[in-house]
Motif scaffolding. Sequence first.
Motif, PDB file in Angstrom:
ATOM      1  N   TYR A   1      -0.953  -4.853  -5.646  1.00 40.01           N
ATOM      2  CA  TYR A   1      -1.211  -6.196  -5.143  1.00 40.01           C
ATOM      3  C   TYR A   1      -0.075  -7.122  -5.535  1.00 40.01           C
ATOM      4  O   TYR A   1       0.445  -7.064  -6.645  1.00 40.01           O
ATOM      5  CB  TYR A   1      -2.523  -6.760  -5.697  1.00 40.01           C
ATOM      6  CG  TYR A   1      -3.738  -6.092  -5.142  1.00 40.01           C
ATOM      7  CD1 TYR A   1      -4.027  -6.162  -3.783  1.00 40.01           C
ATOM      8  CD2 TYR A   1      -4.589  -5.374  -5.958  1.00 40.01           C
ATOM      9  CE1 TYR A   1      -5.137  -5.540  -3.262  1.00 40.01           C
ATOM     10  CE2 TYR A   1      -5.710  -4.751  -5.446  1.00 40.01           C
ATOM     11  CZ  TYR A   1      -5.974  -4.834  -4.096  1.00 40.01           C
ATOM     12  OH  TYR A   1      -7.087  -4.212  -3.575  1.00 40.01           O
TER      13      TYR A   1
ATOM     14  N   ILE B   1     -12.074   2.909   0.719  1.00 41.48           N
ATOM     15  CA  ILE B   1     -11.416   3.633   1.800  1.00 41.48           C
ATOM     16  C   ILE B   1     -12.175   4.918   2.085  1.00 41.48           C
ATOM     17  O   ILE B   1     -12.630   5.610   1.165  1.00 41.48           O
ATOM     18  CB  ILE B   1      -9.953   3.966   1.446  1.00 41.48           C
ATOM     19  CG1 ILE B   1      -9.147   2.677   1.214  1.00 41.48           C
ATOM     20  CG2 ILE B   1      -9.285   4.779   2.544  1.00 41.48           C
ATOM     21  CD1 ILE B   1      -9.045   2.257  -0.191  1.00 41.48           C
TER      22      ILE B   1
ATOM     23  N   GLN C   1      -9.932   1.270   5.846  1.00 47.87           N
ATOM     24  CA  GLN C   1      -9.754   0.550   4.589  1.00 47.87           C
ATOM     25  C   GLN C   1     -10.429  -0.816   4.637  1.00 47.87           C
ATOM     26  O   GLN C   1     -10.206  -1.599   5.562  1.00 47.87           O
ATOM     27  CB  GLN C   1      -8.258   0.383   4.292  1.00 47.87           C
ATOM     28  CG  GLN C   1      -7.973  -0.416   3.028  1.00 47.87           C
ATOM     29  CD  GLN C   1      -6.487  -0.664   2.853  1.00 47.87           C
ATOM     30  OE1 GLN C   1      -5.661  -0.124   3.598  1.00 47.87           O
ATOM     31  NE2 GLN C   1      -6.122  -1.485   1.886  1.00 47.87           N
ATOM     32  N   TRP C   2     -11.233  -1.092   3.630  1.00 49.75           N
ATOM     33  CA  TRP C   2     -11.856  -2.403   3.460  1.00 49.75           C
ATOM     34  C   TRP C   2     -11.346  -2.990   2.150  1.00 49.75           C
ATOM     35  O   TRP C   2     -11.379  -2.329   1.098  1.00 49.75           O
ATOM     36  CB  TRP C   2     -13.370  -2.272   3.426  1.00 49.75           C
ATOM     37  CG  TRP C   2     -14.106  -3.532   3.033  1.00 49.75           C
ATOM     38  CD1 TRP C   2     -14.384  -4.615   3.806  1.00 49.75           C
ATOM     39  CD2 TRP C   2     -14.676  -3.818   1.742  1.00 49.75           C
ATOM     40  NE1 TRP C   2     -15.081  -5.559   3.106  1.00 49.75           N
ATOM     41  CE2 TRP C   2     -15.277  -5.104   1.819  1.00 49.75           C
ATOM     42  CE3 TRP C   2     -14.732  -3.129   0.533  1.00 49.75           C
ATOM     43  CZ2 TRP C   2     -15.919  -5.699   0.743  1.00 49.75           C
ATOM     44  CZ3 TRP C   2     -15.370  -3.719  -0.553  1.00 49.75           C
ATOM     45  CH2 TRP C   2     -15.958  -4.994  -0.436  1.00 49.75           C
ATOM     46  N   THR C   3     -10.867  -4.232   2.203  1.00 55.81           N
ATOM     47  CA  THR C   3     -10.370  -4.909   1.010  1.00 55.81           C
ATOM     48  C   THR C   3     -11.113  -6.226   0.846  1.00 55.81           C
ATOM     49  O   THR C   3     -11.158  -7.041   1.777  1.00 55.81           O
ATOM     50  CB  THR C   3      -8.860  -5.171   1.108  1.00 55.81           C
ATOM     51  OG1 THR C   3      -8.183  -3.942   1.357  1.00 55.81           O
ATOM     52  CG2 THR C   3      -8.339  -5.777  -0.194  1.00 55.81           C
TER      53      THR C   3
ATOM     54  N   ASN D   1      -4.411  -3.981  10.758  1.00 53.88           N
ATOM     55  CA  ASN D   1      -5.299  -4.617   9.783  1.00 53.88           C
ATOM     56  C   ASN D   1      -5.472  -6.092  10.108  1.00 53.88           C
ATOM     57  O   ASN D   1      -4.571  -6.741  10.657  1.00 53.88           O
ATOM     58  CB  ASN D   1      -4.791  -4.442   8.345  1.00 53.88           C
ATOM     59  CG  ASN D   1      -3.440  -5.077   8.108  1.00 53.88           C
ATOM     60  OD1 ASN D   1      -2.409  -4.448   8.303  1.00 53.88           O
ATOM     61  ND2 ASN D   1      -3.431  -6.333   7.686  1.00 53.88           N
TER      62      ASN D   1
ATOM     63  N   GLN E   1     -11.052  -2.323  -3.335  1.00 52.71           N
ATOM     64  CA  GLN E   1     -10.769  -1.599  -2.100  1.00 52.71           C
ATOM     65  C   GLN E   1     -11.759  -0.454  -1.950  1.00 52.71           C
ATOM     66  O   GLN E   1     -12.116   0.199  -2.930  1.00 52.71           O
ATOM     67  CB  GLN E   1      -9.357  -0.998  -2.103  1.00 52.71           C
ATOM     68  CG  GLN E   1      -8.237  -1.976  -1.941  1.00 52.71           C
ATOM     69  CD  GLN E   1      -6.891  -1.262  -1.853  1.00 52.71           C
ATOM     70  OE1 GLN E   1      -6.796  -0.051  -2.035  1.00 52.71           O
ATOM     71  NE2 GLN E   1      -5.841  -2.017  -1.570  1.00 52.71           N
TER      72      GLN E   1
ATOM     73  N   TYR F   1       0.841  -1.190   0.000  1.00 47.34           N
ATOM     74  CA  TYR F   1       0.000   0.000   0.000  1.00 47.34           C
ATOM     75  C   TYR F   1       0.878   1.242   0.000  1.00 47.34           C
ATOM     76  O   TYR F   1       0.392   2.356  -0.137  1.00 47.34           O
ATOM     77  CB  TYR F   1      -0.888  -0.019   1.256  1.00 47.34           C
ATOM     78  CG  TYR F   1      -2.064   0.940   1.216  1.00 47.34           C
ATOM     79  CD1 TYR F   1      -3.222   0.613   0.514  1.00 47.34           C
ATOM     80  CD2 TYR F   1      -2.021   2.145   1.907  1.00 47.34           C
ATOM     81  CE1 TYR F   1      -4.299   1.475   0.492  1.00 47.34           C
ATOM     82  CE2 TYR F   1      -3.113   3.013   1.892  1.00 47.34           C
ATOM     83  CZ  TYR F   1      -4.242   2.676   1.183  1.00 47.34           C
ATOM     84  OH  TYR F   1      -5.323   3.527   1.165  1.00 47.34           O
TER      85      TYR F   1
ATOM     86  N   ASP G   1     -12.564 -11.014   3.776  1.00 48.10           N
ATOM     87  CA  ASP G   1     -12.368  -9.574   3.634  1.00 48.10           C
ATOM     88  C   ASP G   1     -11.568  -9.041   4.819  1.00 48.10           C
ATOM     89  O   ASP G   1     -11.709  -9.528   5.954  1.00 48.10           O
ATOM     90  CB  ASP G   1     -13.711  -8.845   3.563  1.00 48.10           C
ATOM     91  CG  ASP G   1     -14.517  -9.241   2.336  1.00 48.10           C
ATOM     92  OD1 ASP G   1     -13.931  -9.836   1.412  1.00 48.10           O
ATOM     93  OD2 ASP G   1     -15.732  -8.965   2.315  1.00 48.10           O
TER      94      ASP G   1
END
Length: 583
Positions: free
Chosen positions: A251, A425, A443-445, A497, A423, A158, A472
Amino acid sequence: MRVLRLQFVNTVNYLRIAAEAAFENVFFSANAAALKPYQRGRRRIRKRFRNVGPTRDLWSRQMSVETSCRSSVGTQIPRVTTASFDVTMVGKAPLTALHHSLLCLMQSPICGASRPSASAWVPPPRRVTRVGLGLLVALFIWFAAPAAQVQAQGFGVYEQGACAMARAGATVAQGCGDGSSLYFNPANIVDNEGLVISAGATMVAAGGDYTSGLTGNVSELQNDPIYVPHAFATYEINESTAAGLGVYVPYGLATEWRPTFEGAFEGYDSGVQSIYVQPTIAMSDGRLSIGGGPIVAISSVELNQRQDLSQQEASPGTYFSQLGVPHHTAFVDVKLEGHNAIGFGANIGATFDVNDQLSIATRFTTPVRVTFDGDATFTQIETGIVLPDGTGIDGILAQTQFAEGSGTLIDQSIETEITFPSQLIFGVSYDATADLTVLADYQWTRWSSLGAIPLDFEKDALDTTRELNYEDTHGVRLGAQYDVADNVEARAGFIYNTAAAPAATVTPLLPENDRTHYTVGLGYRPADSFEINAAYQYLGQADRAGRVRDVRPGENVDSLADLNEGLYSFDAHLVGLTLTVHL
């Protein structure tokens, strides 16, 4: 003593200040406190004043006045009866040519203004020089070279820029001005001025080990340091519009163990990488900015693992383990790889300035699905095992499984598909004081999109699906930035995270757990057109139980997590460096 001529113009209730010469040091004092700059205008002011010298005193108002000139603007702004500004020039030599002009757009409460108009201020026209174009071309040539060297060794980062990295990646609501907003939030590139070109890399040094719960043996992770480059370029078309191009690696995954590691049957040298190329456009009306662009993803994947002879059928219904072949007897080394596959997606963002100190923002990156047409290579490993009748197993396998044309374990084509996750954010930035900015992102992935990897071999008998069942992840990023001196900024941050791998798939491929990160860094601008940022990040992870094998023939388990017989440890040190040129 040099004379600085100021011009005051009432334009849509905003004060436009044009300084027609640039000097080594310029300070505003007296009634400067009466002008509370609008957030976006404030960042522009600070950047522009940096070109002519220190700017910190513009906000702290700690003056060192030697000589000043006073000018009344009462007759030019009818709604104001008295307003004055002191200007002090210290030094004689200008930093730039005298034709260099400084334009600042400031919100003026004394004029009764509420927010700026997109048409209130138009910057002078800019030309992209041949030098600028040359730097841009060189930058992307530089990027392409190391990118080719890290094929199948990409590490998902990131940290797309040392400034953002030092702030723990909390950059969605306020960019760094180095072009990295192309990734973090495309809307924020409208804050950049002129042509901005930046390039850098993040060095990732990962370490870890696996301790067997059965034997106590410790196997060390063999990852070499990985250098992941990033490159960005943005151009200010006009006050409300900007365009840019970014190349970055958002990624990736790389884990390398010794081939003799007991978990090599799950994978010992694996990597996946996707390089994103993203052209972008962004627009602003003064308070609300939006931006985005398409993504072209160029991806590579590689998996190296060994196969256990004891789990193979010697004849229908009979396994080699039943013939006395020990478990974890490697008889073939398998390499699966695919390179330069193309996928498409998009990256969009928006920023809203609530007031002169507070901004909120969001960014969404779509999933990118990539289909690989690759190659599978099989290399026989001699076992040295001889059956009771004196027949060598290796010879039998060579004449059957590895026989050219008729064998199953021969070099062949393979097809697989990977979906790089989306993603979402949300971020906030707040200018707590004149020198201190604090930032926070959530942040959500959607790692659940990588639930399984299908492997479709040319020989249908080998077709299988590698189950990952990732979950997730959620992350919180907290960052701060402080102006230590006129051209030095200190930064720090913290990240937490959650893990993507559930208990059942903690394997050598991804031996992860919930993680905490600590970041620090510095930014230094020694000249008008040059900036350097550096950052350090420590990634810590609690030990986690995991497995090194799959279910054996005839074995019954309620969950693959029941096979978690060992303990994985992992941490990493990251160092980032970014060089930025402002033209």
